[in-house]
Design a protein around this motif. Structure first.
Motif, PDB file in Angstrom:
ATOM      1  N   VAL A 153       0.885  -1.118  -0.126  1.00 35.67           N
ATOM      2  CA  VAL A 153       0.066  -0.132  -0.121  1.00 35.67           C
ATOM      3  C   VAL A 153       0.861   1.303   0.080  1.00 35.67           C
ATOM      4  CG1 VAL A 153      -1.639   1.500   1.115  1.00 35.67           C
ATOM      5  CG2 VAL A 153      -1.874  -0.995   1.162  1.00 35.67           C
ATOM      6  N   VAL A 154       1.848   1.231   0.945  1.00 36.32           N
ATOM      7  CA  VAL A 154       2.628   2.397   1.005  1.00 36.32           C
ATOM      8  C   VAL A 154       3.424   2.784  -0.359  1.00 36.32           C
ATOM      9  CG1 VAL A 154       4.881   3.642   2.191  1.00 36.32           C
ATOM     10  CG2 VAL A 154       3.077   2.192   3.512  1.00 36.32           C
ATOM     11  N   TRP A 155       3.990   1.857  -0.986  1.00 35.33           N
ATOM     12  CA  TRP A 155       4.763   1.993  -2.210  1.00 35.33           C
ATOM     13  C   TRP A 155       3.887   2.215  -3.390  1.00 35.33           C
ATOM     14  CZ3 TRP A 155       9.876   2.606  -3.943  1.00 35.33           C
ATOM     15  CH2 TRP A 155      10.916   2.578  -2.600  1.00 35.33           C
ATOM     16  N   MET A 156       2.721   1.722  -3.400  1.00 38.63           N
ATOM     17  CA  MET A 156       1.873   1.761  -4.449  1.00 38.63           C
ATOM     18  C   MET A 156       1.380   3.410  -4.434  1.00 38.63           C
ATOM     19  SD  MET A 156      -0.739  -0.688  -6.307  1.00 38.63           S
ATOM     20  CE  MET A 156      -1.939  -0.159  -7.602  1.00 38.63           C
ATOM     21  N   MET A 157       0.701   3.703  -3.351  1.00 39.49           N
ATOM     22  CA  MET A 157       0.150   5.093  -2.999  1.00 39.49           C
ATOM     23  C   MET A 157       1.125   6.342  -3.021  1.00 39.49           C
ATOM     24  SD  MET A 157      -3.057   4.639  -2.990  1.00 39.49           S
ATOM     25  CE  MET A 157      -3.265   6.406  -2.792  1.00 39.49           C
ATOM     26  N   ARG A 158       2.442   5.957  -2.772  1.00 38.47           N
ATOM     27  CA  ARG A 158       3.435   7.008  -2.904  1.00 38.47           C
ATOM     28  C   ARG A 158       3.503   7.079  -4.406  1.00 38.47           C
ATOM     29  NH1 ARG A 158       9.489   5.888  -0.922  1.00 38.47           N
ATOM     30  NH2 ARG A 158      10.318   7.848  -1.254  1.00 38.47           N
TER      31      ARG A 158
END
Lengths: 273, 331
Positions: free
Chosen positions: A150-155
């Motif tokens: 989630v963190v990497w995709m949303m970033r």
């Protein structure tokens, strides 16, 4: 001629990937006696719904499916609630030195080890917390598992939104949180949808952790339930296939709904440096 | 409604972006920060807006120290280079946003949006999305969003640089008139000297995080404080000739170089290197015997040949003298 060859290759690829699915669907619809007929009955066989009846009314696949839905849904919501603010922080806030990059990498690094190495510590932790055989425990594990994603995709999605939009909103009178809620999040809706579906699919299909961490009839999820039909005496191909067909449907529907965003999400950064 | 900067310093890592800058924008004044890219002008503007925090120094709006305040509490409006329109809102939604954030009644917002939209010729476009607008229309929406709430001051970061050349000149006039009408202090960042000269009451010429000269366009052009300012403003730019012996540099603007095809009083000989006909005037590049080249700005009907002999002289009292080492002007 060239395009004919292209189609031929595409059809071959399609046939290879569809063959097992086709086989599962037909097994779910065949009488037991036809399932292992030799030569195999590809098209002409007697239709029966008995395996679906068996799977959901005699066996406990219905409840297992509900368990899967709770665990997958709950962990997805939790991963988004925790991961989206983290992603925003990494994408936008000023970090001293290269700390932002390091934290980002550290978050990602939790996905770099094979999941199985965490099984024993996780099992022990869950036992101490009395969360073995509970949907909450499994949902927690899936949340942790999906969080880096989630963190990497949303970033990546946040990086694509021009900073000036938030800055304009803040000069116009918003707090940073207000700018996030009313400007950034509405604009990253496609990214949120793609991320959520990805989390749902991962959690819905997860087998390893579920197998180890939940073993009671009341707490097992669908993948474990299906696998448990391979018994000492018999492999219940019919009801396993029937459950598999039904388990496939929500994933198919979700994936179709966000297909466009999913492709964009996965190819993120490919176009814009 | 003034904006005062006191001894602002900002560093990014080891780079000094803003190096002890003090500056005041008086009520109703149009101040332009002019400089090449990387000179710190945008950073300075963002510090005023509250989007960057200065390392030291203070920002005062109307006498009140706002250095520690959030952007939203400073009561300033900003126009961004790329306009920063909210893509998910209509034109009306964009223009009315600053009022909506401040929870004004909807009826009042609608009335204000109509009024501002009419002023900027956007009345027909209120239901469109930003992506359905031309560059010029987007620019107007950004302006409308800035003026609707009647802020204490306007901050503009190269608001015309994304427009094509003709529209830019047209919008320049409108912007100037609008600022006069609103009478609000305006701080405007650009690297375009024509924008600075035409819009500003006062120009702050910046380089390497410092203000080199802060004065009216007339004085900046006619009494440049140093070599950089002298060379940065004016097109074609000022001619510089190193004077042998005493370590000074002579500067003379192309319009102050007089040219004659025949010898004239105090005229020095030279040859034509090349001429550029602009239609309304001609720029002639001449080669001096020592090898230096000068540009002269002359009437459109002067059409010399390559390598033709010419005589030149500098208009009396129109030359500038600079210390070559310190680059400062010598009075």
């Amino acid at each position: 001629m060239k395009s004919a060859a292209k189609y031929l290759v595409a059809c071959a690829a399609l046939a290879v990937s569809w063959a097992p699915i086709y086989w599962m669907v037909t097994i779910a619809l065949k009488r037991e006696i036809d399932q292992f007929a030799s030569p195999p009955l590809w098209f002409a066989f007697t239709l029966t719904w008995e395996h679906f009846h068996d799977a959901f009314f005699v066996r406990s696949f219905g409840r297992e499916m509900a368990n899967s839905a709770v665990v997958a849904g709950g962990s997805t919501v939790a991963a988004l609630l925790l991961g989206v603010p983290a992603a925003y922080g990494l994408a936008r806030l000023q970090w001293p030195g290269s700390l932002g990059e390091r934290v980002g990498f550290w978050i990602l690094s939790t996905r770099m080890l094979p999941p199985i190495v965490t099984i024993v510590p996780l099992f022990l932790m869950m036992r101490e917390l009395r969360l073995l055989n509970s949907l909450l425990g499994l949902a927690l594990v899936y949340t942790a598992f999906n969080l880096p994603f989630v963190v990497w995709m949303m970033r990546g999605f946040f990086d694509e939104i021009p900073r000036e939009l938030e800055e304009a909103a803040m000069v116009d009178g918003e707090t940073r949180l207000g700018a996030l809620l009313r400007v950034v999040l509405p604009l990253s809706r496609p990214g949120l949808a793609a991320t959520a579906v990805f989390c749902l699919i991962v959690a819905w299909n997860e087998f390893l952790f579920a197998l180890i961490l939940s073993q009671t009839d009341a707490s097992i999820t669908l993948p474990v339930g299906i696998a448990s039909r391979v018994t000492q005496y018999k492999i219940e191909w019919g009801s396993m296939s029937a459950a598999g067909v039904v388990a496939m449907l929500p994933v198919l529907i979700f994936a179709a709904a966000v297909q466009k965003h999913l492709v964009r999400g996965l190819s993120l950064g490919a176009v814009k440096g | 409604m003034s904006v005062v900067l006191e001894d602002i310093v900002k560093r990014f890592g080891n780079t000094v972006a803003v190096d002890h800058i003090s500056l005041a924008v008086e009520p109703g004044e149009f101040v332009v920060l002019l400089g090449p890219s990387g000179c710190g002008k945008s950073t300075l503007l963002r510090i005023v807006a509250g989007l960057e925090a200065p390392e030291s120094g203070a920002v005062r709006v109307d006498g009140r120290d706002v250095t520690a305040l959030e952007p939203r509490d400073r009561d300033l409006a900003m126009v961004f280079q790329n306009y920063a329109l909210y893509p998910h809102m209509s034109v009306a939604g964009n223009i009315g946003y600053p009022l909506r954030v401040r929870k004004r009644p909807q009826a009042e917002i609608d009335a204000e949006v109509l009024k501002v939209a009419a002023k900027l010729g956007l009345a027909e476009l209120l239901n469109r999305r930003p992506k359905e607008l031309s560059g010029g229309q987007r620019q107007r929406v950004a302006l409308a969003r800035a003026i609707i709430r009647r802020p204490k001051a306007f901050l503009m970061d190269e608001p015309l640089s994304n427009l094509d050349a003709r529209l830019r000149v047209e919008t320049r006039f409108e912007l100037k008139h609008l600022q006069h009408e609103l009478g609000a202090a305006t701080l405007y960042v650009t690297h375009d000297q024509a924008e600075a000269m035409t819009l500003a009451h006062r120009i702050a010429v910046m380089r390497d995080g410092r203000v080199l000269q802060f004065d009216t366009p007339f004085n900046i052009y006619n009494r440049p404080a140093n070599l950089f300012v002298a060379g940065f403003l004016g097109s074609p730019s000022m001619n510089f000739i190193g004077l042998p012996g005493n370590g000074t540099t002579l500067g003379v603007r192309p319009e102050d170089v007089e040219i004659s095809p025949v010898p004239f009083e105090k005229g020095q000989p030279a040859t034509v290197y090349a001429a550029e006909e602009m239609g309304n005037e001609t720029f002639i590049r001449i080669s001096l015997p020592a090898g230096e080249r000068l540009t002269a700005r002359v009437a459109a009907d002067v059409r010399p040949d390559f390598d033709a002999p010419v005589w030149y002289r500098f208009r009396a009292g129109r030359t500038h003298l600079f210390d070559t080492k310190t680059t400062e002007a010598i009075q």
